[in-house]
Design a protein around this motif. Sequence first.
Motif, PDB file in Angstrom:
ATOM      1  N   SER A 276       0.913  -1.317   0.064  1.00 13.26           N
ATOM      2  CA  SER A 276       0.126  -0.112  -0.184  1.00 13.26           C
ATOM      3  C   SER A 276       0.915   1.432   0.036  1.00 13.26           C
ATOM      4  CB  SER A 276      -0.906  -0.058   1.222  1.00 13.26           C
ATOM      5  OG  SER A 276      -0.191   0.055   2.613  1.00 13.26           O
ATOM      6  N   GLY A 277       2.002   1.239   0.141  1.00 15.97           N
ATOM      7  CA  GLY A 277       2.969   2.218  -0.337  1.00 15.97           C
ATOM      8  C   GLY A 277       3.670   2.799   0.966  1.00 15.97           C
ATOM      9  N   ALA A 278       3.504   2.029   1.993  1.00 12.33           N
ATOM     10  CA  ALA A 278       4.084   2.561   3.607  1.00 12.33           C
ATOM     11  C   ALA A 278       5.612   2.308   3.398  1.00 12.33           C
ATOM     12  CB  ALA A 278       3.463   2.055   4.426  1.00 12.33           C
ATOM     13  N   ASN A 279       6.342   3.017   2.367  1.00 17.04           N
ATOM     14  CA  ASN A 279       7.580   2.563   2.333  1.00 17.04           C
ATOM     15  C   ASN A 279       8.486   3.831   2.481  1.00 17.04           C
ATOM     16  OD1 ASN A 279       7.299  -0.150   1.641  1.00 17.04           O
ATOM     17  ND2 ASN A 279       6.377   0.676  -0.277  1.00 17.04           N
ATOM     18  N   GLN A 280       8.216   5.043   2.873  1.00 17.00           N
ATOM     19  CA  GLN A 280       8.948   6.240   2.918  1.00 17.00           C
ATOM     20  C   GLN A 280       9.140   6.710   4.354  1.00 17.00           C
ATOM     21  OE1 GLN A 280      10.273   6.859   0.037  1.00 17.00           O
ATOM     22  NE2 GLN A 280       9.115   5.526  -0.924  1.00 17.00           N
ATOM     23  N   TYR A 281       9.866   7.662   4.599  1.00 20.75           N
ATOM     24  CA  TYR A 281      10.077   8.030   6.045  1.00 20.75           C
ATOM     25  C   TYR A 281       8.625   8.170   6.904  1.00 20.75           C
ATOM     26  CZ  TYR A 281      14.691   9.561   4.505  1.00 20.75           C
ATOM     27  OH  TYR A 281      15.864   9.815   4.235  1.00 20.75           O
ATOM     28  N   PRO A 282       8.555   7.420   7.989  1.00 22.76           N
ATOM     29  CA  PRO A 282       7.471   7.659   8.851  1.00 22.76           C
ATOM     30  C   PRO A 282       7.803   8.900   9.854  1.00 22.76           C
ATOM     31  CG  PRO A 282       8.958   5.935   9.739  1.00 22.76           C
ATOM     32  CD  PRO A 282       9.401   6.268   8.353  1.00 22.76           C
TER      33      PRO A 282
ATOM     34  N   LEU B  88      11.349  13.423  29.548  1.00 27.31           N
ATOM     35  CA  LEU B  88      12.714  12.385  29.377  1.00 27.31           C
ATOM     36  C   LEU B  88      12.561  11.962  27.862  1.00 27.31           C
ATOM     37  CD1 LEU B  88      12.567  10.617  32.878  1.00 27.31           C
ATOM     38  CD2 LEU B  88      14.146  12.185  31.958  1.00 27.31           C
ATOM     39  N   VAL B  89      11.233  11.515  27.358  1.00 25.78           N
ATOM     40  CA  VAL B  89      11.220  10.909  26.009  1.00 25.78           C
ATOM     41  C   VAL B  89      11.380  12.046  25.223  1.00 25.78           C
ATOM     42  CG1 VAL B  89       9.282  10.165  24.337  1.00 25.78           C
ATOM     43  CG2 VAL B  89       9.369   9.238  26.756  1.00 25.78           C
ATOM     44  N   ASP B  90      11.341  13.293  25.268  1.00 28.87           N
ATOM     45  CA  ASP B  90      11.778  14.353  24.267  1.00 28.87           C
ATOM     46  C   ASP B  90      13.597  14.384  24.372  1.00 28.87           C
ATOM     47  OD1 ASP B  90       9.280  14.980  23.707  1.00 28.87           O
ATOM     48  OD2 ASP B  90       9.235  16.824  24.926  1.00 28.87           O
ATOM     49  N   ALA B  91      14.014  14.184  25.561  1.00 32.42           N
ATOM     50  CA  ALA B  91      15.559  14.024  25.487  1.00 32.42           C
ATOM     51  C   ALA B  91      16.115  12.726  24.634  1.00 32.42           C
ATOM     52  CB  ALA B  91      15.999  13.953  27.101  1.00 32.42           C
ATOM     53  N   VAL B  92      15.378  11.713  24.652  1.00 32.67           N
ATOM     54  CA  VAL B  92      15.812  10.713  23.908  1.00 32.67           C
ATOM     55  C   VAL B  92      15.482  10.726  22.492  1.00 32.67           C
ATOM     56  CG1 VAL B  92      15.471   8.217  23.733  1.00 32.67           C
ATOM     57  CG2 VAL B  92      15.154   9.134  26.034  1.00 32.67           C
ATOM     58  N   LEU B  93      14.376  11.447  22.136  1.00 33.57           N
ATOM     59  CA  LEU B  93      13.947  11.841  20.675  1.00 33.57           C
ATOM     60  C   LEU B  93      15.148  12.774  20.146  1.00 33.57           C
ATOM     61  CD1 LEU B  93      12.382  11.968  18.203  1.00 33.57           C
ATOM     62  CD2 LEU B  93      11.149  13.845  19.308  1.00 33.57           C
ATOM     63  N   ALA B  94      15.580  13.558  20.966  1.00 28.24           N
ATOM     64  CA  ALA B  94      16.750  14.649  20.572  1.00 28.24           C
ATOM     65  C   ALA B  94      17.900  13.766  20.010  1.00 28.24           C
ATOM     66  CB  ALA B  94      17.006  15.672  21.573  1.00 28.24           C
ATOM     67  N   VAL B  95      18.222  12.796  20.634  1.00 29.34           N
ATOM     68  CA  VAL B  95      19.453  11.772  20.195  1.00 29.34           C
ATOM     69  C   VAL B  95      18.822  10.909  19.109  1.00 29.34           C
ATOM     70  CG1 VAL B  95      21.135  10.356  21.144  1.00 29.34           C
ATOM     71  CG2 VAL B  95      20.405  12.259  22.601  1.00 29.34           C
ATOM     72  N   LYS B  96      17.964  10.297  19.209  1.00 29.65           N
ATOM     73  CA  LYS B  96      17.460   9.347  18.284  1.00 29.65           C
ATOM     74  C   LYS B  96      17.333   9.796  16.898  1.00 29.65           C
ATOM     75  CE  LYS B  96      13.808   6.903  16.094  1.00 29.65           C
ATOM     76  NZ  LYS B  96      14.670   5.985  15.352  1.00 29.65           N
ATOM     77  N   GLN B  97      16.945  11.067  16.716  1.00 31.75           N
ATOM     78  CA  GLN B  97      16.878  11.634  15.299  1.00 31.75           C
ATOM     79  C   GLN B  97      18.237  11.832  14.745  1.00 31.75           C
ATOM     80  OE1 GLN B  97      15.406  15.760  15.468  1.00 31.75           O
ATOM     81  NE2 GLN B  97      16.503  16.072  17.301  1.00 31.75           N
ATOM     82  N   PHE B  98      19.218  11.803  15.364  1.00 31.38           N
ATOM     83  CA  PHE B  98      20.648  11.769  14.886  1.00 31.38           C
ATOM     84  C   PHE B  98      21.310  10.306  14.708  1.00 31.38           C
ATOM     85  CE2 PHE B  98      19.970  15.922  16.227  1.00 31.38           C
ATOM     86  CZ  PHE B  98      19.893  16.571  15.032  1.00 31.38           C
ATOM     87  N   LEU B  99      20.649   9.174  15.207  1.00 33.85           N
ATOM     88  CA  LEU B  99      20.993   7.794  15.011  1.00 33.85           C
ATOM     89  C   LEU B  99      20.360   7.350  13.800  1.00 33.85           C
ATOM     90  CD1 LEU B  99      21.058   6.940  18.944  1.00 33.85           C
ATOM     91  CD2 LEU B  99      23.015   7.662  17.591  1.00 33.85           C
ATOM     92  N   THR B 100      19.291   6.876  14.121  1.00 29.11           N
ATOM     93  CA  THR B 100      18.437   6.252  12.667  1.00 29.11           C
ATOM     94  C   THR B 100      17.826   7.232  12.159  1.00 29.11           C
ATOM     95  OG1 THR B 100      16.793   5.423  14.044  1.00 29.11           O
ATOM     96  CG2 THR B 100      18.680   3.828  13.727  1.00 29.11           C
ATOM     97  N   TYR B 101      17.238   8.355  12.663  1.00 31.64           N
ATOM     98  CA  TYR B 101      16.307   9.484  12.456  1.00 31.64           C
ATOM     99  C   TYR B 101      14.971   8.794  12.402  1.00 31.64           C
ATOM    100  CZ  TYR B 101      13.996  12.590   9.299  1.00 31.64           C
ATOM    101  OH  TYR B 101      12.891  13.403   8.673  1.00 31.64           O
ATOM    102  N   VAL B 102      14.699   7.754  11.488  1.00 29.43           N
ATOM    103  CA  VAL B 102      13.253   6.868  11.516  1.00 29.43           C
ATOM    104  C   VAL B 102      13.649   5.515  11.018  1.00 29.43           C
ATOM    105  CG1 VAL B 102      11.732   8.805  11.413  1.00 29.43           C
ATOM    106  CG2 VAL B 102      12.850   7.661   9.280  1.00 29.43           C
ATOM    107  N   ASN B 103      12.688   4.649  11.433  1.00 26.09           N
ATOM    108  CA  ASN B 103      13.071   3.160  10.868  1.00 26.09           C
ATOM    109  C   ASN B 103      11.784   2.521  10.653  1.00 26.09           C
ATOM    110  OD1 ASN B 103      13.142   3.577  14.052  1.00 26.09           O
ATOM    111  ND2 ASN B 103      12.499   1.524  13.629  1.00 26.09           N
ATOM    112  N   GLY B 104      11.842   1.497   9.934  1.00 24.49           N
ATOM    113  CA  GLY B 104      10.986   0.390   9.614  1.00 24.49           C
ATOM    114  C   GLY B 104       9.664   0.810   9.499  1.00 24.49           C
ATOM    115  N   SER B 105       9.293   1.492   8.321  1.00 24.92           N
ATOM    116  CA  SER B 105       8.069   2.248   8.145  1.00 24.92           C
ATOM    117  C   SER B 105       6.922   1.017   7.835  1.00 24.92           C
ATOM    118  CB  SER B 105       8.036   2.903   6.846  1.00 24.92           C
ATOM    119  OG  SER B 105       6.677   3.907   6.529  1.00 24.92           O
TER     120      SER B 105
END
Length: 399
Positions: A67-73, A263-280
């Motif tokens: 169905s096309g869920a193949n781009q950045y989530p 705390l989740v926001d702090a983790v997101l601030a780092v995560k976005q520079f690791l994988t950015y997003v994943n597994g759409s």
Amino acid sequence: MRHISGAWHRTAAGAGLIGSDGTIHPTIFAEMSALAARTGAINLGQGFPDEDGPAAVLEAAREAIASGANQYPPGRGIPALREAIAAHQRRFYDLRPDPDTDVLVTAGATEALAATLLALVDGPDDEVVVFEPHYDAYAALVALAGARLVTVPLRWPDFQPDLEELAAAVSDRTRVILVNDPHNPTGTVFAAGVRDEIVRLADRHDAIIVTDEVYEHLVFGDRHVPIATLPGAAGRTLSISSAGKTFSTTGWKIGWVTGPADLVDAVLAVKQFLTYVNGSPFQPAIAVGLGLDDGFFAGAASALRHKRDVLGDGLRAAGFAVSTPAGSYFSVADAAAVGAVDAHAFCRELPDRAGVVAVPLTAFTSPQRRSEYATLVRFAACKRVDVLEEASRRLSALA
């Protein structure tokens, strides 16, 4: 080796990946998997299933791709999965995270752990308390974050921590208490008193609790109890889990973090520079999985408990002493009675001696504590029953 960054070189050296001569060595899992391939041995060393997960989850991934869920989530994860994670926490534990602010989808639990430690640890003055033996990534991630690793030993055969040793390990320098429950590699499930003491110490020393709960649905007794459900814990706890172990989709790498929004926001601030997003396309599939009925979750635990028993019976018949696990994929056995003096050497010889691969428990310990675990070996039960039965037959040659 001169071109490796200083931080990575220190981390890799601390994890045993770089020798004193600067040579990069493979991890014990790569080494043992290579031995399995060379010898045709049954690989009970690495913890991945040899059966696919539920058909509804696999079909949902295929449908998402078609169905096309193949781009950045979205960076936090697709809304359907974040809502499913929040609903799961509410359904099983009466925790009520807001899917918009308190939930973050990650590239498996390991990335969640990496992003969390990098976000919360400020440098060499901070300490991270872990229980030893520990999942092999912990030491490397703590080193990469620049903090000091402080360990609390778990001892054969029940692998429950001594509460006095736990209290001595936690201090005002402790930034994070990292709790893996159910526990890899030992298969223990921490007693209620241990969980209570962790919360008490975190409150006393103003530490953050980070929980690695990837085996939450693979427990063999009472239902899993997240630390975040205990009085006074929710406001200082980040809970990490993933889909790989529950749904036998370890290659999809879909994990998550839940907890207080700041705390989740702090983790997101780092995560976005690791994988950015994943597994759409895998994200909507795991949303389906988290909504499966109670029969699926009970059945997954029951099936693995049976495999644990098949493996444990085979190990005992072969002469091993066995610590019966209360959860997870793994069983720890003492190989001293079958001639082991050094678990690493024993595991290197085992494929040729018996056609089975296992992993020494010393792969999960610091050098100064390896003597305490010198003859202990970890076996993975997450294989087909017929494979475990054949492994047991082969191991009987050791008796």
